[in-house]
Scaffold this motif. Structure first.
Motif: not given
Length: 163
Positions: A23-25, A65-70
């Protein structure tokens, strides 16, 4: 230690895409490494230079800087999703016509920021243009051509909207 990988559903350039990642990728890694989209560039990795910009909805964001989870199930548009070589987006066409490139590394972010600006404000003032581009770094010195391209794109999109 990074959280375990899991599936995510995204809409990238109008197509539904399923990827599996932690999720933080950062979204940039998925776009470039998994989806082979080379418009967004890895510049600073800190969200400072703008080379990695993409549209999420109508908003320009820094994908490094945008995590995939967002982003699960949100629409993402990259430079490749704006137009094609045969039928470029009006902003892409304006940048080509103004010869607003030298190395081209910053252009992804400049074009994405311009598209976002013109969606918000179809006839922006000079100040609004400069404000929209102020956090996009260009080391080649084509700033005047870039500004001319944005002005031309604004005139072009305003003319399209009026007709």
């Amino acid at each position: 230690m990074s959280p375990a990988a899991r599936p995510f559903q995204l809409i990238v350039n109008g197509e539904s895409v399923r990827v599996t990642a932690a999720p933080d990728t950062p979204l940039l890694y998925i776009l470039r490494n998994d989806l082979a989209l080379n418009g967004p560039k890895y510049g600073c990795g800190l969200g400072e230079c703008g080379a990695c910009a993409v549209l999420v909805g109508d908003r320009a964001v820094r994908s490094c800087t945008l995590p995939l989870a967002d982003l699960n199930e949100r629409a993402v548009t990259t430079l490749e999703g704006l137009g094609t070589a045969a039928a470029p987006h009006p902003v892409q066409a304006a940048f080509i016509a103004a010869q607003a490139a030298q190395c081209g590394y910053c252009l992804n972010g400049m074009i994405i920021a311009t598209v976002a600006l013109l969606r918000r404000e179809p006839s922006p003032s000079e100040g609004a243009i400069r404000q929209a581009l102020r956090h996009h770094l260009c080391r080649c010195g084509t700033h005047m051509e870039i500004l001319a391209a944005v002005r031309a794109a604004a005139r072009s999109t305003s003319a399209e909207t009026a007709s």
